[in-house]
Every structure is written in C-alpha cells, then in structure tokens.
Write an enzyme that holds these catalytic residues in place. Structure first.
Site, short mmCIF file in Angstrom:
data_model
loop_
_atom_site.label_atom_id
_atom_site.label_comp_id
_atom_site.label_asym_id
_atom_site.label_seq_id
_atom_site.Cartn_x
_atom_site.Cartn_y
_atom_site.Cartn_z
N LYS A 216 71.72 -40.14 -15.79
CA LYS A 216 71.13 -39.01 -15.07
C LYS A 216 71.40 -39.19 -13.58
O LYS A 216 71.96 -40.19 -13.14
CB LYS A 216 69.62 -38.93 -15.31
N SER B 268 74.15 -33.21 -21.16
CA SER B 268 73.06 -33.15 -20.19
C SER B 268 73.51 -33.29 -18.74
O SER B 268 72.78 -32.92 -17.82
CB SER B 268 72.02 -34.24 -20.50
#
Length: 269
Positions: free
Chosen positions: A125, A63
């Site tokens: 993230k 990701s």
C-alpha cells in the site's frame, strides 16, 4: 612360458579395464561436487540478497492500480527501513521486532508490510498518514490533518480488470502535503469507504491506502487492516522488474506482440 604369457595376458586387460573405469569416474565425481558447490553459493547469495538487499514480490490484486498492475514483479528495498524478523523469510520468531539500522518511511512511499493478525500475509500500500496525523475521507476526497488533498483529473479509463469485470474509472493525479504526486483510480465518490470517521494515527503506526481507492481494503477498515505498526514494515517498493500483465485489459500500456514491455523496469512512484 606360454602359461606365464597367458597369465600375463589374462591379467592385463582386467587391470586396464579397472584403470579406465576409475579414471572415468573421477571426472564425473568432480563435476558433481563442483555443481553442488555452485548451487550452495547461488542459494546463499540469493538468501543474503533477498534478506539484506531487495526482496522479490508479485502483485496479485488490483488494489494499487494504476501504480502497480496485476502480474507485476517488483523489487522491494529492505535497506530502506532497516532489518528485523520480518525482513527474513518465514518471519523467524527468535529474531526480535526491534529494527537494526532503523529508519522511517516518508508520506507517499509505496511499502510492503506483513500483518501477523492476518496470518503473516504480505500487503503493499501507500503511506498516507504518519504517526500523529489525522486522516479522513469525505465524499471521496482525502483530508490529512484537516486539509483537503489536491487532486487533478487526468482522464477517464475504461478497461477489463483481471477478474474479467468491465471497469469505468476516473484517473486523478493526487498531490500529498509533502509534494509527492501519484496517480489514483476512483470509480465513484460515494463508495462504502469514501466517507469515514476521523482517524488519528497512533505513535509507531502508519495509515495505509491503496491507489485504487474503490478497490482497496486498507487502513480505512480498522477491523480488517487498520493502522500498520512500524515493526511490520518489510521494505520500500522500488521498481518493477518484469510483468505478466494481461494486455487484453485494454489499458494504455505498451504491449508489442502481447508482451507488456511498458511494465518492465519501471520505477515505482
């Protein structure tokens, strides 16, 4: 006389043997105690280092490609945003969520955080939206506070991902409003998360996105991750220490003799 001599002779070897056995056992016991003390010191140092200094994490998914690759081992600074219960292993409930030496992340920071509603699982993230910001995706393009975020095409990349799927992506350099530049992957500008509603980031929360824009479940999915509460931050990702990256993926990464040295001790930006 001979009886006394024999008696003396009978006793002496036994006493000698006893003394030797005792002497040989003492060093062994001392070594075991020293080893135990060393192990206790090492464990205490590790707990202090990983709680108040830098935690060690590994990257299990794609990701955050191309910034972080599957198999990377990273150090995460827990000093960056202060300490609370989520700074400790196992998130002990008796420690409050209020942060000691509290500080806020900046836009563009790569952060590790935990989500109680996802079983206290850790995620990594990039901070895209700060409290009070508006964030929206339109046709694959990112808008922050109504302004289009600039991106510049770097190259086309063909590779085999960690699950064995062939991928063809465009690599862009994105420039956030505060000047932070970082790389992103885009497979398409028409993906399911490439056009969204307008998000308004609540106070005390952040909007997180993965750099692999079509391969990241992040704050764009309100029912999955949603906005991330400030209290849930664990720390800022600083550097890769080493990597078990699969060199067969075919990316432009230095892999002499199959060892991904190009991922070792790399600053995370």
């Amino acid at each position: 006389m001979s009886d006394q001599a024999n008696k003396a002779g009978d006793v002496k070897p036994e006493n000698t043997a006893d003394n030797k056995g005792t002497d040989s056992q003492k060093p062994a016991k001392n070594e075991a105690i020293v080893l135990l003390k060393d192990l206790v010191v090492i464990v205490l140092f590790y707990l202090v280092f990983t709680t108040f200094g830098w935690g060690s994490f590994h990257i299990p998914s794609g990701s955050m490609e191309p910034t972080l690759e599957v198999g990377d081992r990273i150090f995460v600074s827990k000093l960056s945003y202060g300490y609370n219960r989520f700074s400790f292993n196992f998130d002990p409930e008796f420690i409050p969520e209020e942060r000691l030496f509290d500080d806020a992340p900046e836009r563009g920071d790569v952060v590790v955080f935990t989500l109680p509603h996802r079983g206290y699982e850790d995620f990594i993230k990039r901070v895209i939206g700060l409290p009070g910001d508006t964030v929206q995706m339109k046709g694959g393009r990112l808008y922050i506070n109504g302004d289009l975020v600039d991106r510049t095409l770097v190259r086309d990349v063909n590779y085999t991902d960690y699950q064995g799927h062939e991928r063809r992506v465009k690599e862009f350099e994105e420039t956030l409003p505060n000047g932070v530049k970082h790389r992103i992957y885009e497979r398409t500008d028409r993906g399911p998360s490439d056009t969204t509603a307008l998000f308004v980031v609540p106070q005390g929360h952040y909007f997180m996105m993965g750099d692999n824009r079509d391969g990241s479940a992040d704050s764009r999915e309100l029912g999955n991750m949603g906005f991330v509460k400030h209290a849930y931050l664990v720390g800022q990702a600083d550097v890769t220490t080493f990597s078990l990256y699969d060199c067969d993926q075919g990316k432009d990464i230095s892999c002499p003799a199959g060892v991904p040295l190009g991922r070792f001790f790399k600053l995370i930006e």
